[in-house]
Design a protein around this motif. Sequence first.
Motif, short mmCIF file in Angstrom:
data_model
loop_
_atom_site.label_atom_id
_atom_site.label_comp_id
_atom_site.label_asym_id
_atom_site.label_seq_id
_atom_site.Cartn_x
_atom_site.Cartn_y
_atom_site.Cartn_z
N VAL A 7 105.69 104.07 16.65
CA VAL A 7 105.21 102.72 16.36
C VAL A 7 104.03 102.44 17.28
O VAL A 7 104.14 102.59 18.50
CB VAL A 7 106.34 101.68 16.56
N PRO A 8 102.88 102.05 16.73
CA PRO A 8 101.71 101.80 17.58
C PRO A 8 101.98 100.68 18.58
O PRO A 8 102.74 99.75 18.32
CB PRO A 8 100.62 101.38 16.58
N PHE A 9 101.32 100.77 19.75
CA PHE A 9 101.54 99.81 20.82
C PHE A 9 101.32 98.37 20.37
O PHE A 9 102.06 97.47 20.78
CB PHE A 9 100.66 100.13 22.03
N HIS A 10 100.30 98.13 19.55
CA HIS A 10 100.04 96.74 19.14
C HIS A 10 101.18 96.19 18.29
O HIS A 10 101.48 95.01 18.34
CB HIS A 10 98.69 96.62 18.40
N ARG A 11 101.86 97.05 17.56
CA ARG A 11 103.00 96.60 16.75
C ARG A 11 104.24 96.43 17.62
O ARG A 11 105.02 95.51 17.42
CB ARG A 11 103.24 97.57 15.61
N ILE A 12 104.42 97.34 18.61
CA ILE A 12 105.54 97.19 19.55
C ILE A 12 105.41 95.85 20.28
O ILE A 12 106.37 95.07 20.37
CB ILE A 12 105.57 98.35 20.57
N LEU A 13 104.23 95.59 20.81
CA LEU A 13 104.01 94.34 21.54
C LEU A 13 104.22 93.14 20.63
O LEU A 13 104.82 92.14 21.04
CB LEU A 13 102.61 94.32 22.14
N GLY A 14 103.76 93.23 19.41
CA GLY A 14 103.97 92.13 18.46
C GLY A 14 105.44 91.87 18.20
O GLY A 14 105.89 90.73 18.18
N LEU A 15 106.23 92.94 18.00
CA LEU A 15 107.66 92.79 17.78
C LEU A 15 108.33 92.16 19.00
O LEU A 15 109.16 91.25 18.88
CB LEU A 15 108.31 94.15 17.48
N LEU A 16 107.99 92.64 20.19
CA LEU A 16 108.60 92.12 21.42
C LEU A 16 108.21 90.66 21.65
O LEU A 16 109.06 89.83 22.00
CB LEU A 16 108.21 92.98 22.62
N GLU A 17 106.94 90.33 21.47
CA GLU A 17 106.49 88.96 21.69
C GLU A 17 107.13 88.01 20.68
O GLU A 17 107.55 86.90 21.03
CB GLU A 17 104.96 88.87 21.59
N TYR A 18 107.20 88.43 19.44
CA TYR A 18 107.80 87.58 18.40
C TYR A 18 109.28 87.37 18.69
O TYR A 18 109.78 86.24 18.62
CB TYR A 18 107.59 88.21 17.02
N ALA A 19 110.00 88.45 19.03
CA ALA A 19 111.42 88.32 19.35
C ALA A 19 111.62 87.45 20.58
O ALA A 19 112.55 86.62 20.63
CB ALA A 19 112.04 89.70 19.57
N GLY A 20 110.75 87.59 21.58
CA GLY A 20 110.84 86.76 22.78
C GLY A 20 110.62 85.28 22.46
O GLY A 20 111.33 84.41 22.97
N THR A 21 109.66 84.99 21.61
CA THR A 21 109.39 83.62 21.21
C THR A 21 110.58 83.01 20.48
O THR A 21 110.99 81.88 20.76
CB THR A 21 108.12 83.55 20.33
N ARG A 22 111.15 83.77 19.57
CA ARG A 22 112.33 83.28 18.84
C ARG A 22 113.51 83.08 19.77
O ARG A 22 114.26 82.12 19.63
CB ARG A 22 112.70 84.26 17.72
N THR A 23 113.69 83.99 20.74
CA THR A 23 114.80 83.86 21.68
C THR A 23 114.61 82.63 22.57
O THR A 23 115.56 81.87 22.80
CB THR A 23 114.92 85.13 22.54
N ARG A 24 113.39 82.40 23.06
CA ARG A 24 113.13 81.22 23.87
C ARG A 24 113.39 79.94 23.08
O ARG A 24 113.93 78.96 23.60
CB ARG A 24 111.70 81.24 24.41
N ARG A 25 113.04 79.93 21.81
CA ARG A 25 113.30 78.76 20.96
C ARG A 25 114.80 78.53 20.81
O ARG A 25 115.27 77.40 20.92
CB ARG A 25 112.66 78.93 19.59
N ARG A 26 115.56 79.60 20.58
CA ARG A 26 117.01 79.45 20.47
C ARG A 26 117.62 78.93 21.75
O ARG A 26 118.51 78.09 21.73
CB ARG A 26 117.66 80.80 20.11
N ILE A 27 117.15 79.42 22.89
CA ILE A 27 117.66 78.95 24.18
C ILE A 27 117.36 77.47 24.35
O ILE A 27 118.22 76.70 24.80
CB ILE A 27 117.04 79.78 25.33
N ALA A 28 116.16 77.05 23.96
CA ALA A 28 115.75 75.67 24.16
C ALA A 28 116.44 74.70 23.20
O ALA A 28 116.59 73.52 23.53
CB ALA A 28 114.24 75.55 24.00
#
Length: 92
Positions: free
Chosen positions: A65-86
Amino acid sequence: MSRTPEQVAADEALTAAIEQALLAYGPGDQAYILTEYVVVTSQQRFDEEGNGITAVGCINRDSDVPFHRILGLLEYAGTRTRRRIATDDEED
């Protein structure tokens, strides 16, 4: 980068396990196709003095998986997780 037979077998087993988990935990009324994944790992060991050492790593589908896609997956999952926490109640 070519993979060893052991790496190919491990990648196939990991993909099958992820697909099984998605079926078990996901919505049963919609069919999705797994296209990419990033598994984040944390490992712990101790050095000769007894100090803890932590290693954090990522495993992605077929190590391809290209780095830009890995970073996109991680950033998106992190954003969704932060929203759930909040927004989630403590009871959830």
